[in-house]
Structures are given as structure tokens and as C-alpha cells.
Design an enzyme around this catalytic site. Structure first.
Site, mmCIF file in Angstrom:
data_model
loop_
_atom_site.group_PDB
_atom_site.id
_atom_site.type_symbol
_atom_site.label_atom_id
_atom_site.label_comp_id
_atom_site.label_asym_id
_atom_site.label_seq_id
_atom_site.Cartn_x
_atom_site.Cartn_y
_atom_site.Cartn_z
ATOM 1 N N GLY A 173 39.311 48.649 40.488
ATOM 2 C CA GLY A 173 40.611 48.661 41.168
ATOM 3 C C GLY A 173 40.548 48.124 42.581
ATOM 4 N N GLY A 214 43.753 48.052 37.561
ATOM 5 C CA GLY A 214 44.838 48.222 38.517
ATOM 6 C C GLY A 214 44.418 47.869 39.922
ATOM 7 C CB ALA A 254 42.082 35.650 47.044
ATOM 8 N NE ARG A 256 33.909 48.994 37.507
ATOM 9 C CZ ARG A 256 34.777 48.028 37.665
ATOM 10 N NH1 ARG A 256 34.432 46.909 38.283
ATOM 11 N NH2 ARG A 256 36.006 48.157 37.216
HETATM 12 P P1 ADP Z 1 39.817 36.001 43.326
HETATM 13 O O1 ADP Z 1 39.889 37.207 42.449
HETATM 14 O O2 ADP Z 1 38.912 36.172 44.476
HETATM 15 O O3 ADP Z 1 41.168 35.480 43.677
HETATM 16 P P2 ADP Z 1 39.441 34.345 40.958
HETATM 17 O O4 ADP Z 1 38.195 34.285 40.168
HETATM 18 O O5 ADP Z 1 40.586 35.077 40.359
HETATM 19 O O6 ADP Z 1 39.081 34.888 42.411
HETATM 20 O O7 ADP Z 1 39.962 32.873 41.243
HETATM 21 C C1 ADP Z 1 39.171 31.884 41.842
HETATM 22 C C2 ADP Z 1 39.631 30.529 41.358
HETATM 23 O O8 ADP Z 1 39.016 29.493 42.140
HETATM 24 C C3 ADP Z 1 39.262 30.246 39.901
HETATM 25 O O9 ADP Z 1 40.408 29.894 39.179
HETATM 26 C C4 ADP Z 1 38.273 29.090 40.012
HETATM 27 O O10 ADP Z 1 38.305 28.220 38.901
HETATM 28 C C5 ADP Z 1 38.724 28.392 41.286
HETATM 29 N N1 ADP Z 1 37.690 27.556 41.906
HETATM 30 C C6 ADP Z 1 36.391 27.872 42.074
HETATM 31 N N2 ADP Z 1 35.721 26.864 42.681
HETATM 32 C C7 ADP Z 1 36.630 25.876 42.907
HETATM 33 C C8 ADP Z 1 36.549 24.564 43.484
HETATM 34 N N3 ADP Z 1 35.393 24.052 43.936
HETATM 35 N N4 ADP Z 1 37.688 23.831 43.564
HETATM 36 C C9 ADP Z 1 38.860 24.318 43.090
HETATM 37 N N5 ADP Z 1 38.977 25.531 42.515
HETATM 38 C C10 ADP Z 1 37.890 26.310 42.421
#
Ligand code: ADP
Length: 462
Positions: A439, A63, A29, A293
Site C-alpha cells: 500500500g 490500495g 508517478a 513481506r
Molecule cells: P511508478 O509506480 O513509479 O509510477 P511504473 O512501473 O508504474 O512506476 O511506471 C514506470 C513506467 O516507465 C513504465 O510504464 C515503464 O515502461 C516506463 N519507462 C521505463 N523506462 C523508460 C524509458 N527509458 N523511456 C520511457 N519510458 C520508460
């Protein structure tokens, strides 16, 4: 061969005190919204608290779901937004937020186009539990989608020189006159960075013991598939500035997680989607392996703590590249014949042989009399060697989170948008109802990540 791409985060001396938009989190995201915002002419920054980029997105294996895509047409698959909506709605216990689900199901194809325009090709199709149509898009290399997507998006972050700082954790959102005005963060030192807009892309709280204790204490003894940074920071940041939270008790436990080693490894749904079956300690099937799931988890739980075995053959293995990795780290048991495999995993050879035989008849006749499975029946289990992976449920995904509208604006308790605050990805609650379909999480990051980038542009130019 092309040189391996290695992404270097921006060095801290380049941090400025103002950006058009601050994106918190470097998963699917965060990266998508940053690229979209940049391409509209904004100057975004991405802040990531961990020393590893990509969040839980890097762990996604199956995916990206989307309907009515050119890829489906290339495969002669006729799909519809309506079917995608209805199947997701039923899978989510009809508790999905209809506004978000409508936007989601109607924008997947555009997201596939957008990725394609960026050279990110998801040309192959598979299926996940709860879906009736092949709409899970993945790279034709059959590589796990998460790592591929993050690497390809990072190439754009590098090309556009979008600043991405790691090891900076956002601790507070700043609000002035009812509008977002900046963030406070900690890195090597305390920081205040000014901005007019923030996109929360912080992921979920599947590794956040405090939030799990508050909302789902019954799950505290389960392992998690999440990276350690998935602690629900975005939920807490948003709540402090008045955001509404929804569905916080809706936590997805993934049915097939290998956890006999110190790490918990999710064995993606594509393994079943390509034809694997699940058997219990008596070497018998016990569930429609491609039910949702939630239902498959319950069926494994009902076995009484033994876990279950995924059983598949060489042909199925070839269809899921992630299995090479699972095998490499010792999670896969092998046997030249079904009987030998059964001995290795201490199951009754004759019964397992019969179970696989019966399953192959069901595939042949396209009729699973025992459990009514109708998908993932393109190939049988007959091409040795044969393989087994021991699996059991683990905490995987948090369906709850901050409330947004389909413009990704974060809502307060009166459902009014908090000016300048946007959210996308797992930090958001409501889209998936009480059960997320495999997915749909990668799809959510790209669809709502793009939308957040676009809506911030609109907000700033208004
Ligand atoms: P999404 O799938 O919604 O994109 P992810 O889990 O792949 O979410 O990525 C979210 C990211 O945000 C992770 O790398 C996490 O470490 C980071 N994150 C979470 N909290 C904070 C914060 N307070 N400051 C900076 N980064 C953060």
C-alpha cells in the site's frame, strides 16, 4: 451504463521539439506529476517506452496507505502521522530515509484529498502486512487499485490534452551548463527533445536482469511480478549525469505469487488482510500471515521450496474483487467443504479441517495463540465454498534507486541537487528501507508525483 473509456496515445506527428517538462514513464508517478504540472500552467509531455500505458502501477492490487484522512474518520478510525511513520520505519528495518519518510507520512492525506477532488474515490479501507491500523485506501467497488487509478488519471490526461507518446524510449539526459537541457530518445527514429526539467518516473528494475545480476545475483533464478519494461532505465539515465544511487541491493521478494502458469501473478495482501490464512504442505499454519513481506517470504522459503496455500472462504472472496480475476484465469481451487478443498489440493483433509477450526477459534477470541496475528481477523473462514491459491515468493519491488531530497530533486554524490532533474515513484531509493509495506508504493507515486509537479513549477518560475 457509462461508456468504457479507452485512452489513445498521442500520434507522433504531434511531437514538438520543446516542452516545459519531460516526464519519463506513464505509471502512477508519471501521470500524477503530469496532471499536477499541467494544473499549475506548465506544458508537460509524457514519454512511455512500452506499447502499454501504466507500468507496474496497473498491477497494484491492494490500495494506497495514508493516515489522518477523511475516509478514515468516516470509518471512525483514528490514526496519526506518527503511527504511520513508526510502523513504516519498523517494517523497513529502520533503514528508511527519515526525510523522505516524514514527507511521505505527512502528505498521504493531502494526496487522498487531491484524488478525491479529481473524482478518484478511495472510500474503502483494508490493511496490509506490518501495519496496525486500517489505512490502506481502495475504491469502494473493491476493484484492484492500480487499474482504477491509471484509468482515472488517464481521463485527466485526455481531458487536458497532455501529450502522451508511447513506444518512445528515453536513452540519455542532456545537460548544459550544469542544468538539464533535454533528452535523447528512440522511437521510430532518433529524437532530441529540449526542456528545462525532467521528471524520472521510470519505475524500478524488478525485470532488469543486468541490474539484478549486479546487485542481487542470488535472486536471478526467481520469477518476477514486474512488467517487462521495469528494467531500471531511470537509474542508468540518472547515473550517467552524476546521480547518487542508494540501497540498490534492497530488493523485495513478495511472498504470495501464483506461479504455476507461465506468468507470475501477485496475489495481493488484501486477501490476507480480509482474513485468509496460509498453510504448508502439512495443512498447518506456519506464520503470522500479516507479518511484513520480508518475514512472510522467509517463512515460505523455509518450507523448502514447496510454496504454500492461501485458504479463504466466500465471504473473504467477496471483499477482494481481484479474486474474480484470479479465478477466471484458473489460479483458484474450489471445494464445497474444507475436506473437499483439501482433496483437490492434495492436503490432508482432517488436518486442514482442524487448522481452519483452530483459526476460527482464534478469530472468535481475537487471540492467535500460535503466531500472534492481530490484524485481518474481522471474519473467520466458515462460509463455503472454500478456496485455495498456491503461492510462492517472487521478485516484486526494488527499494533502491536514485537519491532524492523531499523536494524530489535528484541528488549527486555530494548530495547537491542536479538542476532540473526530479524523480518520483519506484525509481527513487531510500523511502522504504529494507522492506516496503504493502500500500506504500501507490501512495508514493501520488504523493511524490504531485510534489515533483509542484517543485518543477517552482524551479521554472524562479
Ligand atoms: P511508478 O509506480 O513509479 O509510477 P511504473 O512501473 O508504474 O512506476 O511506471 C514506470 C513506467 O516507465 C513504465 O510504464 C515503464 O515502461 C516506463 N519507462 C521505463 N523506462 C523508460 C524509458 N527509458 N523511456 C520511457 N519510458 C520508460
Amino acid at each position: 451504463m457509462a461508456e468504457k473509456f479507452i485512452f489513445e496515445p498521442t500520434t507522433i506527428d504531434q511531437l514538438k521539439d520543446h516542452y516545459d517538462v519531460i516526464i519519463i514513464g506513464s505509471g502512477g508517478a508519471g501521470l500524477t506529476s503530469a496532471i499536477q504540472a499541467y494544473e499549475l500552467g506548465l506544458s508537460p509531455v509524457i514519454l512511455e517506452k512500452m506499447d502499454k500505458i501504466g507500468g507496474n502501477t496497473t498491477r497494484a492490487s491492494s490500495g494506497m496507505n495514508a493516515a489522518e484522512t477523511f475516509v478514515q474518520l468516516d470509518h471512525h478510525i483514528i490514526d496519526s502521522f506518527e503511527d504511520f511513520y513508526n510502523e513504516t520505519f519498523i517494517g523497513g528495518g529502520k533503514q528508511n530515509n527519515p526525510e523522505l519518510l516524514k514527507f511521505f507520512t505527512e502528505h498521504g492525506a493531502l494526496a487522498i484529498d487531491w484524488l478525491n477532488q479529481h473524482g478518484i474515490k478511495l472510500d474503502d479501507l483494508t490493511i496490509t502486512g506490518g501495519m496496525k491500523t486500517m489505512r490502506t485506501h481502495r475504491p469502494s467497488s473493491l476493484a484492484p487499485i492500480g487499474g482504477y487509478l491509471v484509468t482515472e488519471l488517464l481521463k485527466y490526461v485526455a481531458k487536458y490534452q497532455i501529450p502522451l507518446f508511447d513506444k518512445i524510449k528515453v536513452t540519455d539526459l542532456l545537460v548544459k551548463d550544469g542544468q538539464i537541457s533535454g533528452v535523447k530518445a528512440v522511437g521510430e527514429r532518433d529524437l532530441t527533445i529540449n526542456t528545462e526539467a525532467v521528471i524520472l518516473a521510470t519505475g524500478g528494475f524488478g525485470a532488469g536482469k543486468d541490474l539484478l545480476a549486479k546487485y542481487r545475483s542470488d535472486l536471478l533464478n526467481l520469477r518476477t511480478t514486474n512488467q517487462p519494461g521495469a528494467t531500471g532505465d531511470g537509474v542508468k539515465l540518472a547515473q550517467k549525469v552524476g546521480a547518487k544511487l542508494v540501497d540498490m541491493d534492497q530488493v523485495q521478494v513478495h511472498p504470495t505469487v501464483q506461479q504455476d502458469t507461465p506468468h507470475a501473478f501477485l496475489i495481493g495482501e488484501a486477501v490476507r488482510g480480509e482474513g485468509a490464512i496460509l498453510v504448508n504442505n502439512n495443512a498447518k499454519r506456519f506464520v503470522n500471515e500479516l507479518d511484513t513481506r520480508k518475514n512472510v517470504t522467509k517463512a515460505i522459503d523455509d518450507l523448502g521450496g514447496t510454496g504454500a496455500y492461501l485458504i479463504f472462504d466466500r465471504d473473504i472472496r467477496k471483499r477482494v474483487k481481484a479474486i474474480e480475476f484470479y479465478d477466471h484465469i484458473g489460479l483458484v481451487k474450489t471445494g464445497d467443504t474444507i475436506a473437499k478443498l483439501a482433496e483437490t489440493i492434495h492436503l490432508d483433509p482432517q488436518i486442514l479441517h482442524q487448522t481452519v477450526y483452530d483459526w476460527n477459534v482464534a478469530v472468535e477470541q481475537q487471540d492467535d495463540v500460535d503466531f500472534g496475528r492481530t490484524t485481518g481477523m474481522e471474519r473467520n473462514i466458515s462460509d463455503g465454498p472454500f478456496y485455495a491459491i498456491h503461492v510462492a515468493p517472487a521478485v516484486h519491488y526494488t527499494m533502491g534507486g536514485v537519491a532524492i531530497n523531499h523536494q524530489t530533486q535528484v541528488l549527486d554524490k555530494d548530495d547537491k541537487a542536479i538542476a532540473g532533474l526530479y524523480a518520483a515513484g519506484e525509481v527513487v531509493g531510500g523511502l522504504h528501507g529494507n522492506n516496503r509495506i504493502g500500500g506504500n508504493s501507490i501512495a508514493e507515486t501520488v504523493i511524490f508525483g504531485r510534489q515533483a509537479g509542484q517543485q518543477v513549477f517552482k524551479y521554472l518560475k524562479a
